[in-house]
Motif scaffolding. Structure first.
Motif, short mmCIF file in Angstrom:
data_model
loop_
_atom_site.label_atom_id
_atom_site.label_comp_id
_atom_site.label_asym_id
_atom_site.label_seq_id
_atom_site.Cartn_x
_atom_site.Cartn_y
_atom_site.Cartn_z
N THR A 15 -2.70 0.23 -3.93
CA THR A 15 -1.73 -0.88 -3.98
C THR A 15 -0.82 -0.75 -5.18
OG1 THR A 15 -3.33 -2.30 -2.88
CG2 THR A 15 -1.53 -3.40 -4.03
N ILE A 16 0.47 -0.97 -4.94
CA ILE A 16 1.47 -0.88 -6.01
C ILE A 16 2.17 -2.24 -6.13
CG2 ILE A 16 3.57 0.30 -6.82
CD1 ILE A 16 2.90 2.56 -4.84
N GLN A 17 2.40 -2.64 -7.35
CA GLN A 17 3.19 -3.85 -7.58
C GLN A 17 4.42 -3.44 -8.39
OE1 GLN A 17 3.84 -5.95 -10.37
NE2 GLN A 17 4.26 -7.91 -9.37
N HIS A 56 8.01 -0.34 -0.83
CA HIS A 56 9.11 0.23 -1.61
C HIS A 56 8.88 1.70 -1.93
CE1 HIS A 56 11.01 -3.69 -2.19
NE2 HIS A 56 9.78 -4.15 -2.26
N CYS A 57 8.17 2.40 -1.06
CA CYS A 57 7.99 3.85 -1.26
C CYS A 57 9.27 4.60 -0.88
CB CYS A 57 6.83 4.38 -0.42
SG CYS A 57 5.21 4.10 -1.17
N GLY A 58 9.97 4.08 0.11
CA GLY A 58 11.21 4.73 0.55
C GLY A 58 10.97 6.17 0.95
N SER A 59 11.89 7.05 0.55
CA SER A 59 11.79 8.46 0.96
C SER A 59 10.96 9.28 -0.03
CB SER A 59 13.19 9.06 1.09
OG SER A 59 13.83 8.95 -0.17
N CYS A 60 10.41 8.63 -1.04
CA CYS A 60 9.62 9.35 -2.06
C CYS A 60 8.39 10.01 -1.41
CB CYS A 60 9.16 8.35 -3.12
SG CYS A 60 8.06 9.07 -4.36
N SER A 61 8.05 11.19 -1.91
CA SER A 61 6.82 11.84 -1.44
C SER A 61 6.10 12.50 -2.62
CB SER A 61 7.15 12.89 -0.37
OG SER A 61 7.96 13.91 -0.93
N ALA A 62 6.35 11.97 -3.82
CA ALA A 62 5.81 12.62 -5.03
C ALA A 62 4.29 12.73 -5.00
CB ALA A 62 6.26 11.83 -6.26
N CYS A 63 3.62 11.68 -4.52
CA CYS A 63 2.15 11.73 -4.52
C CYS A 63 1.64 12.76 -3.53
CB CYS A 63 1.57 10.34 -4.22
SG CYS A 63 2.18 9.58 -2.71
N ILE A 64 2.32 12.86 -2.39
CA ILE A 64 1.90 13.83 -1.37
C ILE A 64 2.08 15.25 -1.92
CG2 ILE A 64 2.41 14.72 0.96
CD1 ILE A 64 3.40 11.85 1.64
N ILE A 74 1.98 10.41 -11.09
CA ILE A 74 3.30 10.91 -10.69
C ILE A 74 4.16 9.80 -10.04
CG2 ILE A 74 2.80 11.64 -8.29
CD1 ILE A 74 4.58 13.78 -10.93
N CYS A 75 3.55 8.70 -9.66
CA CYS A 75 4.28 7.66 -8.91
C CYS A 75 5.38 7.04 -9.78
CB CYS A 75 3.31 6.59 -8.43
SG CYS A 75 4.14 5.26 -7.53
N PRO A 76 6.62 7.04 -9.29
CA PRO A 76 7.71 6.49 -10.10
C PRO A 76 7.52 5.02 -10.47
CG PRO A 76 8.48 7.11 -7.89
CD PRO A 76 7.08 7.60 -8.03
N TRP A 77 6.76 4.28 -9.68
CA TRP A 77 6.56 2.87 -10.02
C TRP A 77 5.69 2.72 -11.25
CZ3 TRP A 77 9.73 -0.61 -8.31
CH2 TRP A 77 10.43 -0.36 -7.13
N ASN A 78 4.81 3.68 -11.50
CA ASN A 78 4.04 3.64 -12.75
C ASN A 78 4.92 4.05 -13.93
OD1 ASN A 78 1.58 2.58 -11.96
ND2 ASN A 78 0.88 4.55 -11.16
N GLN A 85 0.85 -1.18 0.00
CA GLN A 85 0.00 0.00 0.00
C GLN A 85 0.89 1.24 0.00
OE1 GLN A 85 -3.07 -0.37 2.93
NE2 GLN A 85 -4.23 1.34 2.12
N GLY A 86 0.81 2.02 -1.08
CA GLY A 86 1.66 3.19 -1.21
C GLY A 86 1.21 4.33 -0.30
N LYS A 87 2.00 5.39 -0.28
CA LYS A 87 1.65 6.52 0.59
C LYS A 87 0.35 7.19 0.14
CE LYS A 87 6.42 7.30 2.00
NZ LYS A 87 7.65 8.11 1.90
N HIS A 88 -0.08 6.93 -1.09
CA HIS A 88 -1.37 7.46 -1.55
C HIS A 88 -2.51 6.51 -1.23
CE1 HIS A 88 -0.35 4.53 -4.46
NE2 HIS A 88 -0.04 5.30 -5.49
N SER A 89 -2.21 5.41 -0.54
CA SER A 89 -3.16 4.42 -0.02
C SER A 89 -3.57 3.35 -1.04
CB SER A 89 -4.42 5.07 0.58
OG SER A 89 -5.37 5.34 -0.41
S1 SF4 Z 1 4.55 8.44 -5.42
FE1 SF4 Z 1 6.25 7.73 -4.14
S2 SF4 Z 1 5.44 7.81 -2.03
FE2 SF4 Z 1 3.70 7.93 -3.43
S3 SF4 Z 1 3.00 5.82 -3.63
FE3 SF4 Z 1 4.43 6.19 -5.34
S4 SF4 Z 1 6.44 5.54 -4.53
FE4 SF4 Z 1 5.07 5.73 -2.78
#
Ligand code: SF4
Ligand code: SF4
Length: 399
Positions: free
Chosen positions: A172-174, A201-209, A261-265, A166-170
């Motif tokens: 689910t990320i794979q 695997h969100c780590g220190s990222c805060s892009a969604c916030i 904006i999520c780098p995983w996408n 569950q990402g910081k935006h709530s």
């Molecule tokens: S944008 Fe960054 S902090 Fe937000 S869900 Fe994606 S990886 Fe996690």
């Protein structure tokens, strides 16, 4: 020799799970994982914190004690449940960038999962078909399927099942697919081998916030629904708080900014992940023309959206959102249709049309708009709309 782990099947654990995965794939599910019917303490605590703070907004059912208890304990959803199969069905991500979507002043932005057919209908059909096959595979067992509408904490279950975190935006990320998928579940009394929980695997990222237009992600993993555009445009059935309207831009059904904006996408896109999904995009719901939408009557709305999740807002909700998008556009040519909407049968539409008119009025049409608002105020019976009209008049007069 492998030990049969499912009392209902003489297959070994790995073969059985692989067979279930293959069948899930054949029914359009890209991911299929298994967990026990338990919610981890961290997710139970987060749910309590969220509802205690009232962040569910007007989704009062979410805070009802019975439903809350059910969310916290999946075992209450099916007598004797031993396993939960968590499944993900992909949908096509938005084809336009955030900047492109924002720059289309005459178009509304609709969340990508709603570009096509109603996922509830499609996923339910596929889950039923899969469950039917599991009846043969698992022998005597009971099962129930769920898509979105029941009190099931689906993101927490997906994380426990190792489907994604569950990402910081709530959401689910794979790792490979990103987050462009919807979740469904099959609860079964058959005992299947659970997968390992997913790690975060969100780590220190805060892009969604950082990108959230309304600052709805009030802390990592905590989305205040009362500020979230997805909630406001889809679930909320009232007058949208005036301070949030300007922040909504031209989003008229949902919002994808925190996913885009999520780098995983971005990673999934670079990897060339194929979205050969069943939720096929429907052209007319991608950046639709705002004027055409505002001119839909009840019958036309029903026909256009009868197979779309957008029917959920009903005409009044969608056209309310369209008025806001027009008010945020800066385009004075919307004034003509908004003046018509000022006489709509739905108070929500009249009220938001008044707000939009005040935003678009310029010296050249000031008198004409003020007269129309004053005339409507004379006939208006709904106190909430009267207030909106008075605020609009005051805004135009600079009071
Ligand atoms: S944008 Fe960054 S902090 Fe937000 S869900 Fe994606 S990886 Fe996690
Ligand atoms: S959906 Fe939009 S408004 Fe809601 S949290 Fe994500 S970016 Fe913010």
């Amino acid at each position: 020799m492998d030990r049969p782990i499912c009392k209902n099947s003489d297959m070994d654990a790995v073969s059985l799970k692989n067979m279930i995965r293959d069948k899930a794939k054949a029914h359009g599910f890209s991911l299929c994982h298994v967990t026990r019917p338990e919610i981890r303490n961290i997710h139970r605590g987060a749910l309590e914190y969220w509802t205690n703070a009232g962040m569910q907004g007007e989704m009062a059912w979410m805070a009802e004690p019975v439903r809350l208890d059910r969310r916290k304990d999946p075992a209450t959803m099916l007598d004797g449940v031993k396993s939960v199969i968590s499944l993900a069905m992909r949908y096509t991500p938005p084809e336009h960038s955030l900047d492109e979507a924002r720059s289309r002043k005459h178009s509304g932005v609709i969340t990508a999962y709603a570009h096509g057919a109603d996922y509830h209908d499609i996923m339910k059909k596929q889950l039923k078909a899969l469950a039917f096959e599991l009846d043969t595979l698992l022998g005597v067992h009971n099962q129930r399927i769920f898509v979105d509408t029941a009190p099931v904490l689906e993101h927490a279950i997906a994380e426990s099942a190792g489907l994604g975190w569950q990402g910081k935006h709530s959401l689910t990320i794979q790792k490979n697919l990103g987050s462009w998928f919807l979740l469904g579940e099959i609860f079964t009394t058959a005992e299947l081998e659970p997968d390992q929980p997913a790690s975060n695997h969100c780590g220190s990222c805060s892009a969604c916030i950082d990108i959230c237009p309304t600052q709805a992600i009030v802390a990592p993993y905590v989305v205040d629904a009362r500020r979230c555009i997805s909630y406001l445009t889809i679930e909320f059935d009232g007058f949208i708080p005036r301070d949030l309207r300007p922040l909504m831009g031209n989003r008229i059904y949902g919002c994808d900014d925190c996913q885009v904006i999520c780098p995983w996408n971005g990673h999934a896109a670079k990897e060339g992940v194929q979205f050969d999904d069943l939720l096929t995009p429907k052209g007319e719901n991608i950046l639709p023309d705002l004027v055409s939408l505002l001119q839909l009557d009840e019958e036309a709305f029903r026909i256009r959206f009868r197979k779309s999740p957008i029917r959920r807002t009903r005409r009044r909700g969608l056209l309310r959102n369209v008025c806001i998008a027009m008010g945020n556009s800066g385009e004075a040519d919307f004034i003509v249709v908004l003046l018509d909407a000022l006489h709509d049968g739905e108070p929500l539409i009249r009220g938001h049309a008044a707000w939009a008119l005040a935003r678009l009025t310029a010296p050249v049409n000031r008198q004409m708009v003020l007269s129309a608002l004053a005339e409507q105020a004379d006939h208006e019976k709904e106190p909430a709309v009267e207030q909106e009209i008075q605020s609009a008049i005051n805004d135009i007069r600079g009071v």
